[in-house]
Design an enzyme around this catalytic site. Structure first.
Site, mmCIF file in Angstrom:
data_model
loop_
_atom_site.group_PDB
_atom_site.id
_atom_site.type_symbol
_atom_site.label_atom_id
_atom_site.label_comp_id
_atom_site.label_asym_id
_atom_site.label_seq_id
_atom_site.Cartn_x
_atom_site.Cartn_y
_atom_site.Cartn_z
ATOM 1 N N TYR A 1 -102.730 -44.288 64.382
ATOM 2 C CA TYR A 1 -103.864 -44.941 65.031
ATOM 3 C C TYR A 1 -103.395 -46.316 65.503
ATOM 4 O O TYR A 1 -103.213 -47.228 64.704
ATOM 5 C CB TYR A 1 -105.022 -45.053 64.043
ATOM 6 N N LYS B 1 -103.787 -41.631 68.029
ATOM 7 C CA LYS B 1 -105.075 -42.063 68.568
ATOM 8 C C LYS B 1 -104.791 -43.391 69.248
ATOM 9 O O LYS B 1 -104.510 -44.393 68.586
ATOM 10 C CB LYS B 1 -106.121 -42.231 67.468
#
Length: 294
Positions: free
Chosen positions: A133, A162
């Site tokens: 992320y 992400k």
């Protein structure tokens, strides 16, 4: 394969500020019946910074049990302490999560070597997939594409990112360096359509907390090459995408969920309830998307 609209789940609280287990399970069930492609508990939208480690584990366990393998569960397991992140990752695997989402360490600002060490330690400790992320706006560091490449080449279970850099060009860079099979998910609903056009395969979405059907349909339209339909859906969702971030998240999306009768709007301090002016903007966005009829 992880693909489509994956909801970054909110965490409902009861009137005393404790996790509302019944409301959470009902909310997860509703997400699935609406056609969501996956769920991600205890991320930023799930208020992980103000959940204890035991509460984070509690929510992951509840989510895995309720989902019952019908869609992928991508459990948040991030920390700015490597040992804590490893512990959370191992718990997520033991609980039955399909993958974990690990934010880049925040506040202590490691260099690229430190990022590599952090993620490699986590990857070695578990066998389930790891999604990086990358969100420089919150963590104050940006994982270089070369570091991402090295991690995915060296560890088979580091399978994707992400990407919340809001830099659309990063999709092509990461595709070039990490390969076409490296899963790229947008971390920003506002650019999800363009992100997919550049080679992304979906979004870990905030808006899908209240619009799972519309978000899933948008991504499905992208994947079949129907960008005319995707653009129409994007136009419906864009005011909502913007409105829920007028004030610090997740106050906005929790208010929207409460407005639709999905759960309460209580947030934990230092996040505070919305101003009335913001509520009116979110109400209008819900109307625009066809989610609020009154």
């Amino acid at each position: 394969m992880l693909k489509g609209a994956v909801t970054a789940l909110i965490t409902p609280f009861d009137d005393n500020g404790a996790i509302d287990e019944k409301a959470f399970c009902n909310f997860v069930e509703w997400q699935i019946t609406q056609g969501i492609n996956g769920v991600s508990p205890v991320g930023t939208t799930g208020e992980s910074p103000t959940l204890s480690h035991e509460e984070r584990k509690q929510v992951v366990e509840l989510c895995v049990e309720q989902v019952a393998k019908r869609v992928p569960v991508v459990a948040g397991a991030g920390s700015n302490s490597t040992s804590e992140a490893v512990e959370l990752a191992q718990h997520a695997e033991k609980a039955g999560a399909d993958a974990i989402l690990v934010v880049t360490p925040y506040y202590n600002k490691p260099n690229q070597k430190g990022l590599y060490t952090h993620f490699s330690s986590i990857a070695k400790a578990i066998s389930i997939p790891v999604i990086i992320y990358n969100i420089p706006g919150r963590s104050v560091i940006d994982m270089a594409v070369e570091t991402m490449r090295d991690l995915c080449q060296d560890f088979k279970n580091i399978i994707g990112v992400k990407d919340a850099t809001s830099k659309i060009g990063r999709v092509s860079e990461q595709r070039e360096k990490c390969g076409k099979d490296f899963i790229q998910l947008s971390g920003d609903d506002c650019i999800a359509l363009g992100f997919n056009a550049h080679g992304g395969v979906g979004c870990i979405s905030v808006s899908s907390n209240v619009a799972p059907k519309l978000c899933a349909e948008l991504h499905a339209a992208c994947f079949r090459g129907d960008y005319e339909t995707a653009l129409k859906l994007n136009d419906l969702l864009m005011p909502l995408n913007r409105a829920v971030f007028i004030e610090p998240s997740p106050a906005g999306i929790k208010y929207a969920a409460a407005k639709l009768g999905l759960c309460g709007s209580l947030v934990r301090s230092p996040i505070v309830p919305l101003a009335e002016t913001t509520k009116k903007i979110i109400d209008a966005a819900l109307h625009h998307a066809g989610l609020l009829k009154e």
